[in-house]
Design an enzyme around this catalytic site. Structure first.
Site, PDB file in Angstrom:
ATOM      1  CB  ILE A 180      -0.944   0.001   1.214  1.00  0.00           C
ATOM      2  CG1 ILE A 180      -1.831  -1.249   1.202  1.00  0.00           C
ATOM      3  CG2 ILE A 180      -1.821   1.252   1.210  1.00  0.00           C
ATOM      4  CD1 ILE A 180      -2.654  -1.440   2.466  1.00  0.00           C
ATOM      5  CB  ALA A 200      -9.457   2.737   2.683  1.00  0.00           C
ATOM      6  NE  ARG A 207      -5.588  -3.439  11.343  1.00  0.00           N
ATOM      7  CZ  ARG A 207      -5.973  -3.575  10.082  1.00  0.00           C
ATOM      8  NH1 ARG A 207      -6.275  -2.483   9.372  1.00  0.00           N
ATOM      9  NH2 ARG A 207      -6.065  -4.764   9.524  1.00  0.00           N
ATOM     10  CD  GLU A 209     -11.672   0.939  12.960  1.00  0.00           C
ATOM     11  OE1 GLU A 209     -11.975  -0.150  12.390  1.00  0.00           O
ATOM     12  OE2 GLU A 209     -10.777   1.677  12.545  1.00  0.00           O
ATOM     13  CG  HIS A 258     -11.513   0.094   8.807  1.00  0.00           C
ATOM     14  ND1 HIS A 258     -10.907  -0.375   9.936  1.00  0.00           N
ATOM     15  CD2 HIS A 258     -10.785  -0.404   7.763  1.00  0.00           C
ATOM     16  CE1 HIS A 258      -9.853  -1.110   9.613  1.00  0.00           C
ATOM     17  NE2 HIS A 258      -9.765  -1.135   8.299  1.00  0.00           N
TER      18      HIS A 258
END
Length: 374
Positions: free
Chosen positions: A175, A341, A291, A320, A339
């Site tokens: 990433i 993405a 994270r 979360e 969250h």
């Protein structure tokens, strides 16, 4: 051979459970495979997973972390030899327990480009606030007599240009590499820190892995050879264009944008704390699609409120959902999403296809995308 697939409810509007199931059915091509599909709804708690697995030899869709990967849990499933996780990241667990049970764990590098794109979307939103300006244009009565050209052509927020600025990538994995490539396309300078510096060959292996070419060097398929050559050229270019630094402090002190791409471990928890934030530029923008626990949220909230850094774009939080609250909710100059993405149509289907292909590689005697514990 019993294989269990835990399939959660689809979290996005344009991917159906039926479509996901159709991709999972490629597992049924494996000789002797008996595939059990379990529509678990929301992600089940470890005791429920324990019941659902039964005597499975392989399982897919399980989150890898200490609540499942532990001695007690695995003692209930002596036949379990393989767990395929449908994600990049995972939590801390004991590798020794896996070794005792001869258990192979894999992750799927399905969303490198997707997640990097979203990280850049957060960054672009902070720099330009396009929706805010669109709303202003759409809701204003431009026929009113007091409206002038000056009212039309002005900004509601500062406009931040990225060209020529420096992005600091914390964690040069798949990433992080994609984030670096996008940044280079915007004319940004890229610096990066990883636990281990990456060579051009390391970068090639990462790109090959996400493109299903981990054994590509020996391939006779002309298309695969062509792709391998393309990835080699791309990895050489990235190696030249990314300046890898020795310490995190170099990132914090030099970067205009700091983007986090490391897993959550004991070593990385609160990697960005009050001390790190004080080292950043007052104009710095912090992006986190990795994270939530990488950041000391109270320290970040203080830094944003005091102007110690300019802004933050976060797709993750320490808790979360934040049932017990977060100091970042309602914090100025802080953009937060839930969250998401990874949630594109393409990435969801790609994750399933990669997980199936990786299991077939494992059965053929050359496991790929194997992860090791902390």
């Amino acid at each position: 051979m019993k294989i269990v697939v835990l399939q959660e409810d689809s979290s996005e509007a344009n991917v159906s459970a039926e479509e996901l199931r159709a991709h999972w059915e490629k597992l049924e091509e494996i000789p002797g495979a008996e595939v059990e599909y379990i529509n678990a709804g929301s992600y089940p708690a470890p005791p429920e997973i324990d019941k659902l697995l039964g005597d499975a030899e392989a399982a897919f869709g399980i989150w890898i972390g200490p609540s499942v990967i532990n001695r007690e849990f695995l003692s209930h499933h002596p036949k379990l030899h393989y767990i395929g996780m449908l994600g990049h990241g995972y939590e801390m667990y004991e590798q020794a327990v896996c070794d005792e049970h001869d258990l192979t764990l894999t992750n799927t590098i399905y969303g490198s480009s997707t997640i990097a794109e979203y990280g850049f979307a957060l960054l672009m939103n902070i720099c330009h606030h396009v929706d805010l300006h669109n709303d202003y244009i759409q809701r204003t009565d431009w026929s009113a007599p007091n409206m002038s050209e000056d009212e039309f052509c002005h900004t509601l927020t500062p406009q931040v240009e990225l060209f020529g600025k420096t992005i600091g990538i914390v964690g040069l994995g798949n990433i992080g590499l994609h984030m670096a490539e996008i940044a280079r396309g915007f004319g940004m300078k890229v610096i990066a820190w990883s636990r281990h510096k990456k060579s051009a060959e390391d970068i090639y292996r990462m790109l090959a892995r996400e493109n299903g070419l981990e054994a590509a060097n020996g391939e006779e398929d002309p298309a695969k050879k062509e792709l391998a050559a393309e990835l080699h050229a791309r990895s050489e270019a990235l190696y030249r264009e990314i300046r890898q630094v020795e310490t995190l402090d170099e990132i914090y002190e030099a970067a205009d944008v700091v983007s986090l791409h490391v897993p959550h471990t004991k070593e990385t928890e609160h990697l960005v704390d009050a001390t790190a934030l004080k080292k950043m530029k007052k104009s710095a923008i912090l992006i986190n699609t990795a994270r939530g626990k990488l950041i000391d949220e109270a320290a970040l909230a203080d830094a944003l409120k005091s102007g110690e850094i300019y802004a933050a774009g976060l797709d993750v939080l320490a808790e979360e959902p934040p049932k017990h609250g977060s100091p970042l909710i309602g914090c100025p100059h802080c953009t937060i999403t839930g969250h998401i993405a990874w949630l594109t149509h393409e990435s969801r289907l790609r994750a399933v296809d990669m997980a199936v292909a990786q299991y077939k590689s494992y059965l053929a005697g050359h496991p790929v995308s194997v992860i090791r514990g902390y």
